[in-house]
Design an enzyme around this catalytic site. Sequence first.
Site, PDB file in Angstrom:
ATOM      1  N   CYS A  23       0.867  -2.144  -9.827  1.00  0.00           N
ATOM      2  CA  CYS A  23      -0.394  -2.703  -9.342  1.00  0.00           C
ATOM      3  C   CYS A  23      -1.240  -3.313 -10.459  1.00  0.00           C
ATOM      4  CB  CYS A  23      -1.254  -1.629  -8.679  1.00  0.00           C
ATOM      5  SG  CYS A  23      -0.459  -0.875  -7.275  1.00  0.00           S
ATOM      6  N   GLY A  50       1.884  -7.483  -9.396  1.00  0.00           N
ATOM      7  CA  GLY A  50       2.266  -7.052  -8.060  1.00  0.00           C
ATOM      8  C   GLY A  50       2.194  -8.219  -7.097  1.00  0.00           C
ATOM      9  N   ASN A 124      -4.126   1.702  -9.687  1.00  0.00           N
ATOM     10  CA  ASN A 124      -2.866   1.377 -10.353  1.00  0.00           C
ATOM     11  C   ASN A 124      -2.346   2.658 -10.975  1.00  0.00           C
ATOM     12  OD1 ASN A 124      -0.764   0.267 -11.866  1.00  0.00           O
ATOM     13  ND2 ASN A 124      -2.096  -0.212 -13.576  1.00  0.00           N
ATOM     14  N   GLY A 125      -1.143   3.082 -10.589  1.00  0.00           N
ATOM     15  CA  GLY A 125      -0.571   4.281 -11.191  1.00  0.00           C
ATOM     16  C   GLY A 125       0.148   5.134 -10.174  1.00  0.00           C
ATOM     17  N   TYR A 268       6.642  -5.746 -21.731  1.00  0.00           N
ATOM     18  CA  TYR A 268       7.040  -6.565 -20.583  1.00  0.00           C
ATOM     19  C   TYR A 268       5.947  -6.839 -19.551  1.00  0.00           C
ATOM     20  CZ  TYR A 268       9.347  -7.603 -16.112  1.00  0.00           C
ATOM     21  OH  TYR A 268       9.697  -8.153 -14.913  1.00  0.00           O
TER      22      TYR A 268
END
Length: 526
Positions: A23, A50, A124-125, A268
């Site tokens: 996310c 995302g 996010n997570g 990345y």
Amino acid sequence: MPTQSAPMSDSMSDDADHLHEECGVLGIWAPGRDVARMAYFGLHALQHRGQESAGIAVGDGSTVLVRKDLGLVSQVFSDSDLSAMPGHVAVGHVRYGTSGAKSWEAAQPHLSAINDVIIALAHNGTLVNSDSLRRELVNLGIPFRSNTDSEVAAKLIGYFTEQTHHLRQGIARTMSMMEGGYAMALVRENALYAFRDPHGIRPLVLGRLADDAGWVVASETCALDILGAQFVREVVPGEIIRISDDGFSSEQGICRDIPANCIFEDVYFARPDSVVFGRSIYSMRYEMGRQLAREAPCDADLVIGVPDSGLPPAEGFAHEMGLPFGEGLIKNRYVARTFIQPTQELRELGVRLKLNALRDNVAGKRLVMIDDSIVRGTTSKQIVRLLKEAGATEVHVRINSPEVSWPCFYGIDTDTQDQLISANKSVEQIRDYIEADSLAFLSVSGLLGSVPMNGYCCACFTGEYPVEIPEGFSKGNFLDGYHPNNLSHASRTSQMRIEDIVREPVTGPRGRGEATSEPIMKEKSE
Ligand code: SF4
């Protein structure tokens, strides 16, 4: 390292051969501005984190409106949607969902009612103890609409807020119960909150709009740039930020723990123009390439990178080796996720949809090809084939990260260990599988030497997990013979009851970590 063989699954998409960020989050406080449109543009900058769903929630002083749906940001919002969302505070979210949760309910921001107060949460997570928290909440009579840990967090915040009558107290108590890696932005009708796990695993930065026009929080600085906001600082691990008409305030919701920023952001996930701890992601990747050349030099006619994240390390590798750097692979930028049927022919089509070899540049040449990582190895194999079919005489593969041998439990969609090629094969066996002429990975120390600070999570390379993994959560993820550190029978908070936490003052993560020395500004009012 064990090198037992396990069958690689046929059931996959071409995207399954990369790790995936789950996310991107964004929060904006900007009274008098069109915050819905600002969130829309900010989410475009985070779209790489995302592509499965997108959403925006706006607070207008009296309530919170949410629009979310499956699809890219540009597909989910029309101009009239944005016009129908006036307000002065917003959160936004883009999501890469795992296969079990591709539903409208799983899209975010997650809307929740706390008595007459509406909140919307963007997360996010991953919470490693979400199952036990969900069970407790269900036992307290709280219903759920999705199977996401984000809804668990939203419901927990709601429960604690109802009990304490303070949203900030509700968030702090929730942070004392949540385990894992998380960065969250939350909006209510008149305020924005942002908070981050005590290890800082998932990223979150704070920026300020020009002319004191407001504040922005985001997963990456590239979202600040698109909104014209100046980077101020990282959100401190364990910190709760609150922004409202009363101004900006911050306090440590729970104590900071040992820092463990996700190093895969630098390798990345993050965009090359984002900046982390004062250095651009581009320059870090460039340095990784230089270090890779020092560790695994290779004579060749041309150095190429797999676009996009392999390009900066390819430049660095070429610079260090004194070799020419050029384009060898062209990326089709208009292909989003493609779900490919499990046949060999269609899987290869999936890669060819996204990448094509630049025949003029590679034919008759000995190539060094740099990529960020190898997860299953299937994509690397097809790219090597593409290059050889285009006339490359040799393809030497260099990877600017170590071997990914361990699954991630903190917000990144990795396979179980039997699907990770480096957990199953030696480097020579992988070289043989991908049909490269040689293969080398960057060392863990070489990677850590290429980034600007200490305190990284490297668990997917080392198995050294910074947050305990409850056995139930990781069941079936590890191969026989692998012994990760920090596996626990039950989560750290499993002995803590939600109802007990309501009555306690929150002082920190219970026996771990140390109080922060960061200055803490008290909020004026709730
Ligand atoms: S395990 Fe790997 S991908 Fe997951 S948080 Fe740690 S470094 Fe990032």
